[in-house]
Design a protein around this motif. Structure first.
Motif, PDB file in Angstrom:
ATOM      1  N   PHE A 158      43.515  75.702  14.150  1.00 23.33           N
ATOM      2  CA  PHE A 158      43.064  77.081  13.929  1.00 23.33           C
ATOM      3  C   PHE A 158      44.254  78.014  14.136  1.00 23.33           C
ATOM      4  CE2 PHE A 158      40.812  80.621  16.537  1.00 23.33           C
ATOM      5  CZ  PHE A 158      40.754  81.471  15.448  1.00 23.33           C
ATOM      6  N   GLU A 208      45.252  82.103  13.882  1.00 28.75           N
ATOM      7  CA  GLU A 208      44.730  83.465  13.712  1.00 28.75           C
ATOM      8  C   GLU A 208      45.880  84.460  13.687  1.00 28.75           C
ATOM      9  OE1 GLU A 208      41.846  84.437  16.726  1.00 28.75           O
ATOM     10  OE2 GLU A 208      41.290  86.328  15.752  1.00 28.75           O
ATOM     11  N   LEU A 240      47.062  86.619  15.566  1.00 27.57           N
ATOM     12  CA  LEU A 240      46.917  86.921  16.992  1.00 27.57           C
ATOM     13  C   LEU A 240      48.256  86.637  17.652  1.00 27.57           C
ATOM     14  CD1 LEU A 240      44.123  85.312  19.292  1.00 27.57           C
ATOM     15  CD2 LEU A 240      46.183  86.468  20.062  1.00 27.57           C
ATOM     16  N   GLY A 243      38.632  83.505  13.867  1.00 23.89           N
ATOM     17  CA  GLY A 243      38.715  84.383  14.997  1.00 23.89           C
ATOM     18  C   GLY A 243      38.183  85.801  14.724  1.00 23.89           C
ATOM     19  N   CYS A 244      38.228  86.547  15.824  1.00 25.84           N
ATOM     20  CA  CYS A 244      37.771  87.940  15.766  1.00 25.84           C
ATOM     21  C   CYS A 244      38.501  88.696  14.668  1.00 25.84           C
ATOM     22  CB  CYS A 244      38.001  88.610  17.113  1.00 25.84           C
ATOM     23  SG  CYS A 244      36.971  87.919  18.425  1.00 25.84           S
ATOM     24  N   ASN A 297      32.465  85.094  11.934  1.00 26.26           N
ATOM     25  CA  ASN A 297      32.934  84.461  13.165  1.00 26.26           C
ATOM     26  C   ASN A 297      32.332  85.169  14.369  1.00 26.26           C
ATOM     27  OD1 ASN A 297      35.086  83.012  14.952  1.00 26.26           O
ATOM     28  ND2 ASN A 297      35.357  85.177  15.435  1.00 26.26           N
ATOM     29  N   GLU A 298      31.798  84.419  15.288  1.00 25.73           N
ATOM     30  CA  GLU A 298      31.247  84.992  16.528  1.00 25.73           C
ATOM     31  C   GLU A 298      30.462  86.265  16.225  1.00 25.73           C
ATOM     32  OE1 GLU A 298      34.084  85.107  19.804  1.00 25.73           O
ATOM     33  OE2 GLU A 298      34.272  82.920  19.756  1.00 25.73           O
ATOM     34  N   HIS A 344      31.472  77.401  19.572  1.00 24.11           N
ATOM     35  CA  HIS A 344      32.701  77.784  20.272  1.00 24.11           C
ATOM     36  C   HIS A 344      32.541  77.506  21.761  1.00 24.11           C
ATOM     37  CE1 HIS A 344      34.307  80.798  17.039  1.00 24.11           C
ATOM     38  NE2 HIS A 344      34.119  79.578  16.588  1.00 24.11           N
ATOM     39  N   TYR A 379      35.316  77.313  25.154  1.00 21.96           N
ATOM     40  CA  TYR A 379      36.648  77.259  25.764  1.00 21.96           C
ATOM     41  C   TYR A 379      36.552  76.737  27.191  1.00 21.96           C
ATOM     42  CZ  TYR A 379      38.703  79.868  21.892  1.00 21.96           C
ATOM     43  OH  TYR A 379      39.161  80.241  20.653  1.00 21.96           O
ATOM     44  N   GLU A 439      36.334  76.357  17.398  1.00 26.56           N
ATOM     45  CA  GLU A 439      37.231  76.909  18.432  1.00 26.56           C
ATOM     46  C   GLU A 439      36.986  76.153  19.721  1.00 26.56           C
ATOM     47  OE1 GLU A 439      37.581  81.169  18.876  1.00 26.56           O
ATOM     48  OE2 GLU A 439      37.346  81.465  16.712  1.00 26.56           O
ATOM     49  N   TRP A 448      41.804  78.102  28.172  1.00 27.95           N
ATOM     50  CA  TRP A 448      42.086  79.539  28.144  1.00 27.95           C
ATOM     51  C   TRP A 448      42.419  79.949  29.579  1.00 27.95           C
ATOM     52  CZ3 TRP A 448      39.314  83.083  24.198  1.00 27.95           C
ATOM     53  CH2 TRP A 448      39.782  84.402  24.294  1.00 27.95           C
ATOM     54  N   LEU A 504      47.619  86.384  24.288  1.00 27.39           N
ATOM     55  CA  LEU A 504      47.079  85.090  24.756  1.00 27.39           C
ATOM     56  C   LEU A 504      48.102  83.951  24.732  1.00 27.39           C
ATOM     57  CD1 LEU A 504      43.527  85.148  23.065  1.00 27.39           C
ATOM     58  CD2 LEU A 504      44.290  86.313  25.133  1.00 27.39           C
ATOM     59  N   ALA A 512      42.181  75.734  19.384  1.00 24.73           N
ATOM     60  CA  ALA A 512      42.681  77.105  19.400  1.00 24.73           C
ATOM     61  C   ALA A 512      43.872  77.162  20.371  1.00 24.73           C
ATOM     62  CB  ALA A 512      41.575  78.050  19.852  1.00 24.73           C
TER      63      ALA A 512
HETATM   64  O1  AHR Z   1      40.863  82.218  19.892  1.00 22.63           O
HETATM   65  C1  AHR Z   1      40.826  83.504  20.405  1.00 22.63           C
HETATM   66  C2  AHR Z   1      39.500  84.212  20.165  1.00 22.63           C
HETATM   67  O2  AHR Z   1      38.483  83.560  20.867  1.00 22.63           O
HETATM   68  C3  AHR Z   1      38.994  84.208  18.750  1.00 22.63           C
HETATM   69  O3  AHR Z   1      39.536  85.223  17.978  1.00 22.63           O
HETATM   70  C4  AHR Z   1      37.532  84.438  18.933  1.00 22.63           C
HETATM   71  O4  AHR Z   1      36.755  83.898  17.896  1.00 22.63           O
HETATM   72  C5  AHR Z   1      37.233  83.820  20.290  1.00 22.63           C
HETATM   73  O5  AHR Z   1      36.508  84.657  21.099  1.00 22.63           O
END
Ligand code: AHR
Length: 505
Positions: free
Chosen positions: A23, A25, A27, A70-71, A172-173, A247, A249, A305, A309, A321, A353
């Motif tokens: 994945f 993003e 980001l 992702g977001c 997504n989410e 999802h 984490y 995902e 984290w 991140l 992720a």
């Molecule tokens: O992977 C980071 C973020 O985590 C993603 O953008 C989102 O989908 C999740 O909350």
């Protein structure tokens, strides 16, 4: 002596290679710097893609890559990212650090990246702030080969031939950053949006719905009851859901107490592993609901995902991140991939992720330097499972850890490929004990075996001064005695053992 039992006569489903998906993003430094540096960069690149990173990703046979979030996916307007780069809109990446996104990496660049890696694209569409028309036109732009406004626009932008897009996510989410919707509201929206994700010219698209956050079983129930397609639909409607995402984490202590990625004690180590092992229960729980509506298992659970984290590295942008990656991360990857393998009848894809410089990255970069993390090496040790057939396997049920965070000492999955070679991937979660293993093959004889192991202290990691501190080494000491193989696995280790078997004499 610990027993490892592998039964080549008890076969499960095929392990989809997509379980080993990734994945990427928009980001922090994942796409920009980490993957895409632009053609003018002094960092060696092909059409702007870092050659070192592409070559490393080819090395672990990345099968599928999810993008652009992702977001970020639910604030992304794909038309901002096509046409001459200098004329593309500059926007604010409101989710991640408030930095300028110049859209120089867009659809064409992503498709070029997938071609260089040799993987399939998995596009996440914008439901949160995009329109049905926008999503529909993106699919037309990418996949229609005839004469149409979007196909013509693609041609004008230099790509005459359509691309193949086998996987498309509808948002997504959407329970969170993708619009804060209720399950019931999103289920209706899903049916609406997916209608216009057309399959042109024989391009088959697996439509992947936004699924639950962690243990939100209500979300799964609603999606399966309202969006899972029955043939024929009772009310004349026509909708389809090929995958439901999940999802989860591993973030021990949650946002307030995730802790440092590198400095942690043994309690935090066991806490992390015990959280990672929760994936098994989550998949079983969601699968139970899915089984009620879909006993034929036509809808895949797509864990698009997952990963660790932790707190961001000191001095880095909190919105980026960025975290280091240790042997603890390697063990999280090892047990998680074993769990996905054993659930391969329902889990059809998973995407760690994230690929580079974000969360549980397989690659970290600094300027022109690149390092492979311990997690990268786990993907390397496990790549033989891709498209192989699951085999039944067991280890002795012995637990270690603390009263609160009890974890199995050993964790395994096994598969057999077309050439009938067996691959077993084994994780030793113990921090101090080397384990003697006696592997039994249930009536089959080992002709030969080879093994590689990744091991180190729980906080061992690679960095830019020591890029190869943690890497797999070959294990020569394997004794074959009839149906048995004897070998040792060091503490805090992930191992692959490849066994060639012949028929019993
Ligand atoms: O992977 C980071 C973020 O985590 C993603 O953008 C989102 O989908 C999740 O909350």
């Amino acid at each position: 002596m610990r027993r490892l039992i592998i039964n080549p006569d008890k076969k499960g489903e095929k392990i989809s290679r997509n379980i080993y998906g990734h994945f990427a993003e928009h980001l922090g430094r994942c796409i920009y710097e980490g993957i895409y540096v632009g053609e003018g960069s002094p960092i060696p690149n092909v059409k702007g893609m870092r050659s070192d990173v592409v070559s490393a990703l080819r090395g672990i046979k990345v099968p599928v890559l999810r993008w652009p979030g992702g977001c970020f996916a639910d604030i992304y307007h794909w038309m901002d990212g096509i046409g001459p780069a200098a004329q593309r809109k500059k926007i604010i990446n409101t989710h991640w650090g408030g930095v300028v996104e110049d859209n120089s990496f867009g659809t064409h660049e992503f498709m070029e990246l997938c071609a260089q890696i040799g993987c399939d694209p998995f596009i996440s569409g914008n439901v949160g702030s995009g329109t049905v028309r926008e999503m529909s036109e993106w699919v037309e732009y990418m996949t229609f080969g005839g004469v149409s406004p979007m196909a013509d626009l693609r041609g004008a932008n230099g790509q005459k031939e359509p691309w193949s897009v086998p996987y498309f996510g509808i948002g997504n989410e959407n329970w969170g950053c993708g619009g804060n919707m209720s399950a019931e509201y999103y289920a209706s929206i899903y049916r609406h949006y997916q209608t216009y994700v057309r399959e042109y010219d024989g391009n088959q698209i697996s439509k992947i719905a936004c699924g639950p956050n962690i243990d939100d079983y209500h979300w799964t129930e609603v999606m399966m009851s309202r969006c899972h397609s029955r043939t024929p639909h009772t009310n004349g409607a026509d909708y389809r859901m090929d995958g439901l995402s999940l999802h989860y984490y591993t973030s021990p202590g949650g946002p307030k107490d995730r802790g440092c990625a590198v400095k942690f004690d043994e309690i935090k180590y066991f806490h992390t592993l015990s959280d990672a092992l929760r994936m098994d229960k989550l998949i079983s729980g969601h699968s139970l609901i899915m089984d009620r509506y879909d006993p034929e298992k036509r809808v895949g659970l797509v864990v698009d995902e997952w990963g660790t984290w932790f707190d961001v590295a000191e001095g880095t942008n909190p919105g980026f991140l960025y975290q280091q990656n240790t042997m603890r991360d390697a063990l999280v990857a090892g047990v998680t991939l074993n769990i996905f393998n054993t659930h391969c009848d329902r889990v059809t894809m998973a995407n760690i992720a994230q690929t580079v410089n974000v969360l549980q990255a397989v690659i970290l970069t600094q300027g022109e330097q690149m390092i492979k993390t311990p997690t990268y090496h786990v993907f390397d040790l496990y790549k033989g499972h891709q498209d192989a057939q699951l085999l039944e396997s067991y280890v002795d049920d012995r637990h270690i850890g603390t009263d609160e965070y009890s974890v199995p000492e050993l964790h395994v999955s096994a598969s057999q490929d077309d050439s009938s070679a067996i691959l077993a991937t084994l994780v030793n979660l113990s921090l101090h004990d080397t384990l003697d293993i006696c592997c039994q093959l249930c009536g089959h004889q080992a002709k030969s075996a080879s093994a590689r192991v990744l091991t180190g202290k729980m906080d061992a990691h690679n960095d830019f001064d020591a890029p190869e501190r943690v890497k797999p080494r070959h294990l020569d000491e394997i004794t074959i005695s009839g149906e048995k193989l004897l070998f040792q696995i060091p503490p805090c280790a992930v191992m692959e053992i490849v066994i060639d078997i012949g028929p019993v004499e």
